[in-house]
Design an enzyme around this catalytic site. Sequence first.
Site, mmCIF file in Angstrom:
data_model
loop_
_atom_site.group_PDB
_atom_site.id
_atom_site.type_symbol
_atom_site.label_atom_id
_atom_site.label_comp_id
_atom_site.label_asym_id
_atom_site.label_seq_id
_atom_site.Cartn_x
_atom_site.Cartn_y
_atom_site.Cartn_z
ATOM 1 C CG ASP A 13 38.043 37.572 35.082
ATOM 2 O OD1 ASP A 13 38.243 37.294 36.272
ATOM 3 O OD2 ASP A 13 36.919 37.806 34.602
ATOM 4 C CE LYS A 16 42.800 43.114 37.975
ATOM 5 N NZ LYS A 16 41.959 42.392 36.990
ATOM 6 N N GLY A 40 39.272 37.994 42.191
ATOM 7 C CA GLY A 40 40.076 36.823 42.505
ATOM 8 C C GLY A 40 41.328 36.813 41.667
ATOM 9 C CG HIS A 41 44.240 39.195 41.766
ATOM 10 N ND1 HIS A 41 44.778 40.329 42.341
ATOM 11 C CD2 HIS A 41 43.310 39.631 40.904
ATOM 12 C CE1 HIS A 41 44.192 41.401 41.839
ATOM 13 N NE2 HIS A 41 43.288 40.986 40.976
ATOM 14 C CD GLN A 226 36.296 44.249 41.051
ATOM 15 O OE1 GLN A 226 36.674 45.328 41.485
ATOM 16 N NE2 GLN A 226 36.090 43.229 41.852
#
Length: 426
Positions: A13, A16, A40-41, A226
């Site tokens: 988180d 990225k 999740g991005h 991650q």
Amino acid sequence: MSNTVIVGTQWGDEGKGKIVDMLAEKAGAIVRFQGGNNAGHTLVVDGEQCILHLIPSGILHPGKKCLIGNGVVLDPEVFLKEIDGLAAKGVDVSPERMMISKKAQIIMPYHKQLDNCRESMKSAESKIGTTGRGIGPCYEDKMSRVGIRASDLADPELLRSKIEVGLQEKNVLFEKLFNAEPLDAEKVYQDMLPIAERVKPYLGDVSSVIQDENKNGRSVLFEGAQGVHLDIDHGTYPFVTSSNVVSGNAAAGAGCGPRHLERITGICKAYTTRVGSGPFPTELQDEIGDTLQSNGHEFGATTGRKRRCGWLDMVVLRETARLCDLTDFALTKLDVLSGLKEIKICVSYKYRGETVEYPPQEQNSMAEVTPVYESMPGWDEDITTARNYEDLPEAARNYISRIEELSGVKVAIVSVGPDRAQTIVR
């Protein structure tokens, strides 16, 4: 641009997605090399938000090749949902620019059921905080050599036989251990057939694309998911993910040699967050922690869970730097610290009577450490409009300089807001 690996330096988180999206402009191809849709991005371009879980963040740049490497575990239903969602926004997601490695592992319905059954049986203290998306059980099947690979989706008979083998053991667990309903192998197979038909056109040889891009003078961007301290080997075990997150896995998980990895950029949030269970030495369970959570909009892009917040931990970053051989940092969410009168940095730990500068390696040892802090003055200015390093307040520049001194790694990129444009490149 050099071939660049992007890794999260903390517990994920870190932002990225935004940095990958920014660097993708100069790359020929972007490849995801590990993890699954437990990542999740979140991207913000011209004020519009887009959340991706599997498809590389570079998909929003027309003409860029987006690749899913062999180190990824792929939920085909999630993949197709993302494809459909992007297509509805007018994004080109054709097989000509989007490819899945034939060697990637496929997440099956029984992986997700097993994941949830296991977590539901654990006590509150022993829960890992898994997203329940079948990531771990899929990697288990990979290591047990009974996993379904993406190429199997193009071979119906092989797919059927592998589903039957996979459910022989798992149905015993469902019935005898978890008191859950067994899954019917034929139904799972029939449900997979239309999904397989839609996924098949995207299957290909990712290694050859990486090779061709470099031969033709174009760089490749390797997108990690991650954070390093969730790495299966090097993270805060057992509160970790199921894959290797460190930069060295970019080669194995994408299908190329390590000499392809030229620049390794660590994405580092200006403070620290963690989602789910596990030790967090600098966690703030006070008003400042609440302020960071609120101002930073700290909710997981995948789960929506509230992120735990704390001061920047240089022990964690030092470990990431040596594990990943970082060439530089991209510092994100610096703007969230605006308004704090005092900012603390954890420079070392006290552990069993000794001062340590790297995380101890015994299981659960990170729950025993006491952080040692330095204090620095904060700043009141709104920095979200800063576009040059000199635009930042002196206190913010001093904070960045101290991060560089304590880590031995330069800060090359500074993010002062969620939008692509709110970025300073030094």
